[in-house]
Structure formats: C-alpha cells, structure tokens
Enzyme design. Sequence first.
Site, PDB file in Angstrom:
ATOM      1  N   LYS A   1       0.888  -1.174   0.000  1.00 27.03           N
ATOM      2  CA  LYS A   1       0.000   0.000   0.000  1.00 27.03           C
ATOM      3  C   LYS A   1       0.917   1.211   0.000  1.00 27.03           C
ATOM      4  O   LYS A   1       1.659   1.436   0.957  1.00 27.03           O
ATOM      5  CB  LYS A   1      -0.885  -0.016   1.240  1.00 27.03           C
ATOM      6  CG  LYS A   1      -1.798   1.207   1.359  1.00 27.03           C
ATOM      7  CD  LYS A   1      -2.763   1.044   2.524  1.00 27.03           C
ATOM      8  CE  LYS A   1      -3.522   2.323   2.825  1.00 27.03           C
ATOM      9  NZ  LYS A   1      -4.301   2.217   4.063  1.00 27.03           N
TER      10      LYS A   1
ATOM     11  N   ASP B   1       1.388   5.055   0.045  1.00 26.54           N
ATOM     12  CA  ASP B   1       0.622   6.229   0.467  1.00 26.54           C
ATOM     13  C   ASP B   1       1.324   7.536   0.086  1.00 26.54           C
ATOM     14  O   ASP B   1       2.514   7.548  -0.277  1.00 26.54           O
ATOM     15  CB  ASP B   1       0.414   6.155   1.994  1.00 26.54           C
ATOM     16  CG  ASP B   1      -0.966   6.644   2.407  1.00 26.54           C
ATOM     17  OD1 ASP B   1      -1.517   7.509   1.716  1.00 26.54           O
ATOM     18  OD2 ASP B   1      -1.468   6.162   3.440  1.00 26.54           O
TER      19      ASP B   1
ATOM     20  N   ASP C   1     -10.389   7.802   3.010  1.00 24.89           N
ATOM     21  CA  ASP C   1     -10.251   7.589   4.453  1.00 24.89           C
ATOM     22  C   ASP C   1     -11.602   7.708   5.139  1.00 24.89           C
ATOM     23  O   ASP C   1     -11.724   7.402   6.317  1.00 24.89           O
ATOM     24  CB  ASP C   1      -9.288   8.625   5.051  1.00 24.89           C
ATOM     25  CG  ASP C   1      -7.863   8.118   5.061  1.00 24.89           C
ATOM     26  OD1 ASP C   1      -7.650   6.958   4.664  1.00 24.89           O
ATOM     27  OD2 ASP C   1      -6.963   8.874   5.458  1.00 24.89           O
TER      28      ASP C   1
HETATM   29  C1  GLA Z   1      -3.454   7.556   5.252  1.00 24.28           C
HETATM   30  C2  GLA Z   1      -4.219   6.397   4.641  1.00 24.28           C
HETATM   31  C3  GLA Z   1      -4.737   5.495   5.733  1.00 24.28           C
HETATM   32  C4  GLA Z   1      -3.572   4.995   6.546  1.00 24.28           C
HETATM   33  C5  GLA Z   1      -2.783   6.163   7.109  1.00 24.28           C
HETATM   34  C6  GLA Z   1      -1.537   5.710   7.796  1.00 24.28           C
HETATM   35  O1  GLA Z   1      -4.295   8.405   5.943  1.00 24.28           O
HETATM   36  O2  GLA Z   1      -5.256   6.851   3.847  1.00 24.28           O
HETATM   37  O3  GLA Z   1      -5.457   4.430   5.180  1.00 24.28           O
HETATM   38  O4  GLA Z   1      -2.758   4.183   5.751  1.00 24.28           O
HETATM   39  O5  GLA Z   1      -2.421   7.079   6.089  1.00 24.28           O
HETATM   40  O6  GLA Z   1      -0.804   6.751   8.313  1.00 24.28           O
END
Ligand code: GLA
Length: 720
Positions: A472, A474, A544
């Site tokens: 994942k 980010d 989120d």
């Molecule tokens: C972002 C992502 C979340 C999570 C956080 C971790 O906000 O969208 O899903 O992975 O970072 O810090």
Amino acid sequence: MITYNKRTHIFRLETEHTTYAFRALRGKRAEHLYYGKKCGRILPMPQLPLNYGFSPNDADTDFLHSHDFTFAEYPGYGAGDFRSPAVRILGKSGTGVTDFRFVGHRIYDGRPVLEGLPFPRGTTDCQTLEICLKDSLNGCKAFLSYTVYPAFDIITRSVTLENAGRSAITVEQPASLSFELPGRDYEQITLAGSYHTDRFNLERHPLGQGTHRMISRRGASGHQLNPFFALVSPETEEKTGDVYAFNFVYSGGFTNTVEITPHGATRVQIAADDENFAWLLEKGEKLTLPEAVMLYTNRGLGEMRHQMHAFIDTCILPPLPEGTAPLVLNTWEGTWFSIDEEKLLHYADAAKGTGIDTLVMDDGWFGARIGDDAGLGDWFVNRNKFPEGLAHTVRCVKERGLKFGIWIEPEMVNPDSDLYRAHPEYALTVPGKEPALSRKQLVLDMGNTAVIDYLKKSLSETFAGCDIAYFKWDFNRHICDAYSHVLPAKRQRETKFRFMRGTYALLDWLRKTWPNAILETCSGGGGRYDLGMMVYGHQIWTSDNTNPGDRIRIQSASLLAYPARTMSCHVANGENVCEGNPRTMRFRYAVAAAGALGYEFNLALCSDEVVKTVKAQVAEYKTYAHLMQSGRYDEYLSPFTSPLYAYAYLSDDRREILLTALADKADTGRYTVYPDADERLSYRDTLSGKVYNGKELRRGLTLCPDGKDEWSMMLHLMAV
Ligand code: GLA
C-alpha cells in the site's frame, strides 16, 4: 481510421462512433474542424460574417480571417488569438509571442512510448497520427500525437516539444490537449471535494462567457478536484445526450481550461501542473508532456461510463496477478500506529479460516514510528516492535495461511528521521524559508536521482527475504516549497514535474522488482485517484472516509469516471458500530461489496458472532466478486439526487446481474428500477432463491426501503 486528404488537407480520426477532424496546410496554423458523432463530409468552418475589427488577421487575409475566432489545434500566445494559449514560449525576442505553423505529419499503427511517463497500453487496432508544428520565432517544434482507440471511442493526445533553434527557450505551461467545439451551452461535470475525507462530490453547472479553470497547484491530483471532467448538453441524462469526457494520465497538479469564447464557442485544454510550470529547453532538448484522454458519445453518461471503464480496464490498469483482487484485513483503523508482531499475529489468528486472504500491516512498523511525528524516510523495521525482524513476522503470517501486505510512503520524510538528519537536502525546502509541514512531514525531492537511489536501496534491503504479496503506497501531504537543492534557479519551476517523473520511476521499479505483488495506491484515501497512478497500481484506497453513508456518494462518483475494480472498499468499525449490530454489519458490507472488499477493524477483539458474520460475507462476496471486477456498471438511481442509491453490475452476456440498493437514512419511498436483463431468460436470485423473469425485470422492479436507517438489498441474479 486515420486519413489525410491531400486535396482538402483534412485529417480525419475515426473511432467506431466518432469523428475528429482538423485541417493543416504547410506554413499555416492547424485549424480544428470537428469533434463529435461520426459524420461524412467535413466542411471547413464558416468564417464569421461580421467585421470583428479588433481581431488581428495575417497580412495576406482580410478581417474575416482572424486567428481570434478561427478554431485552433494548438494555439500560441500573443500572435492574434486572444483566447487561452496552449503554450507560451519565452525565446530570444523576450516577448512570449508564440505562433505554431504546420510542417508535416506521419500516420502509423500502434502508439508512442512516452519516456518517463505513464501511458495507456496500445490495442491491436490502435493507430497514431503525429503532426509536427513549428514556431519559427522561437525555434520550437511541437509534435502532437493523437492515438485512436476505435472500440472505446477514445482518442488520446500527447505533445513533445523540442528546441530546434539555436538558443535556449522556456516553455510555459504547455498543454497536452487543446481543441474547440462550436456552441457554448455545455454544462460541466466535475468531481470536487475539500479535504481528505471529503472527496468526489458530483457537481454539474452551466458555464458563462470567460475562462473557467480547474487547477490543482498541489503537486498531486488531489481530493479537491479530480482531473476527470465532462462537458454535457443540458438535457444529457443517463441514457441520452451528448457527452465530451476528458481525463489525464498524470498524478501531479493539472490545469483544465474551458473557455467560452466571445464568439460562442468552447475551447478545451488540459495541461500539467499550474501557471508556475515552466521548462527550460536548451538547444536540441525535448520535453514530453503527459497524455490526455478524450471521449465523445451521444448516448448519455451511462455509455460514457461503459466506454471509459472498458478503456481503463483494458489499457490502463495492470492485470491482477491472480485474476482476482485480494481480500484484505488491514490494521490501520483497528490499531493505528501501535502495531507490533504480537498484535499482528493476533489479527492473523483471528482472520484464519474467514476466507480473508491477505493481512496488510499499515503504518507504524518502521523507524521511530510510534506516531505521525517521526520515522518517515527510515525504511527499516522497528526492532522494538518486531524483535526477530520483518522476514520472521512475514513467515509467521504465512504459516497462518495468509499472504502478507505492507504500507509504505516513500515520497515523504519526517524532519525527525535519520534520513533527514543525514540529508536535509533530500527534502523540498526553499533556502531561507521555514519549511511548511503538513502531517508533520516534508516531501522528498523525487526529481533527485540520489533520493530515488536511496529509496531503492533501503526498500530492497528491508524487504529482502520477505514474501510481500501486496504494497500500500501512500502519499499524505501536498507539495509546497517546491525547491530542489540539485537544480539551478533557472530550472526550479520544473521541480514538481520532475518530482512526478521520479515518483513514476520508483513505482515502475517497485512493480518490476515485485512483479507478483498487488500495488494499492493511496493518498489519504483517494487523493491521487487518477489514471497516472492506475497505470502502476491495481487498485486505490478509495477514501479515508469509511462511513458507509458518505461512501455511497464517494463510490458512485468514482464510478462516473473509473471502473469498480479500482475502488478498495473496507468494512470498517468507525464508531464501534459493527460490534454485535447485524444490520450495520450488513449495510457496511453491502456498501463495500461495490469494490475490492476488505475489512479494517481488529478482528482479534471481536465476538465470535462478528467473526462468523465476516466469514459468511466473504463467502457470499466471492460468489459475485468477478462481476465487480469485469462486469458493466449501470446506475439506476444516483445518491446525489435520490435518497435511494441503486445500481447493478452485469456480465457481458447479461446472464448474471448483481443488483444493489442502499439507503443510509430511513426512507419509505417506492422506487422503480429497470435492469437491462435479457428478456428471453429467467433468473434465480442466489441469495433468496426467488425466480424473476427477464421481461418482468425490464418492465421494472419496485424497491421499497423499510423505513429504517441503513437499508440494503442485494439480488444476485443468475440465468437459469
Ligand atoms: C493515510 C491512509 C490510511 C492509513 C494512514 C496511515 O491516511 O489513507 O489508510 O494508511 O495514512 O498513516
């Protein structure tokens, strides 16, 4: 498909249902003629019959031939066309006056490779027209590429600029796409939001005379405005009406321009980054710009979706290594930063036997990461949390029958990190200015090859010997203070574009280094929900915001532009509502089943009842997951205009239909939907066993929510 008529000098680009045409004579400007429904003869645009006295004309023409109202294929600046330029070049004259004229063309099968940028894959029937224009004043050549994807009714466009003169030039915010449409009565549809848990509100509004710009200055496409937009006739609906849809294979900032001109036409442009973007081209140097995508249909928004989804699915998204999306359990909302081996293995024990196949360890596993104020940039495992190392933890997860996934955020650095202490110059910061933090982090200079080398080395070392099935990736802040410590002042306005090219290079490396791993991209959920990311990542963390009521609208809006399999959707605990509340569990599941399903709460802390429910949901989902991945999406009731959201995924042969209806708030309305069933068939609902006749379904199915919050209904219809 692509033809050039030597007599009329007209280029025609044809897809199955559309025609795009322009005329180009050597030494003259390329003149746009037509884009729309497939048509026979293309006529040159009529000249305006009036004397627009203030509009300049070339010396060999009269006032009826002004550049100020002629439709242009790649308009310059300050040379008689006062509308939005496709590019402005600062050359020797120092004026910014830019004026491209047609030089030549070539037509070839296939499509171009865009060095350093993501681009759609070609199809066996795609063809490309490249035209060369030259701005003699500045010595700049523009190579405009048009690739035709006939079956999808899509034409993609990219531009390469080359300094073919003797002295350096600076190109200012060059567009990848520019053309114009006659008429001015289009409404614009955009996907707008305000912050990371609020994205994809569908907006539709008419446009008045003037220049309308949708800009992201964020160095990322962002939650605030998606690069996708459409121009539609006021009467356009789901199944009827004109739609011109646009998108951009780029994940940085962008400027989408729609200008309603004084003469009642509509000029459309797509360019990377913002008004500050400029690129210095020394003699002989080239710059390739990202690819823009355009589509026309006269069969409404539904057809636009079908074609865009099919194109993205076939030509943009990487194929899934095992053909199906992973079914993940993610640790973030259940554990936040306090993950360690013990907790992770509790998750794994709880997930065992539920049918969940991948355990994803989210943020908190590396460096000094116990909160969001430290650790980014230090991509080594935190030994206090994982005393026997990462490879050991991965092995333990695998022994429990699960694949292992992990969270990374490579483009970022916390000032409180070993990386920043050793290399402050790796971050984008302006000398003499206090750097602006966001989520307590800074952005790395991904245009600096030393940064990319560091990331490759540390990620390879950390994941050596670990069987990673899923990443994942980010990206949790936007870019300001865009100063690169390795570029001279005269190149600083290139920084954000170079940043994006560096990020793409690292994404490409990651995919090649772990070819069988799934890549889910993320940007605070949904902040880089764009075609650039989709070239590398199999799916995207949709938002989120895991509140199912909000998710309904976010997902419906995502589906306007992007196929279902891009949406990673988790059943999350939110306000602890799913503990022991079967109705809520069902509703959250019914919402999340629209995309790649996953779970995001600490299963180890749940009652047996909840674990049993998860197991049943996973088993149910697996019976129709393929429809979400490859089926066609039809929307019957939009959550933006109706209290009830209703849609279906249909297999190509319409022998299988998954119909879902969702109302987050109590509602007692009666709604009729018209599934596109095959009237010769009968269907059995695999969930209730009830049999429906195809004809009946087509005549309308009445849906009656039960008057309570969180009502959901799913019919999985299989032809019998
Ligand atoms: C972002 C992502 C979340 C999570 C956080 C971790 O906000 O969208 O899903 O992975 O970072 O810090």
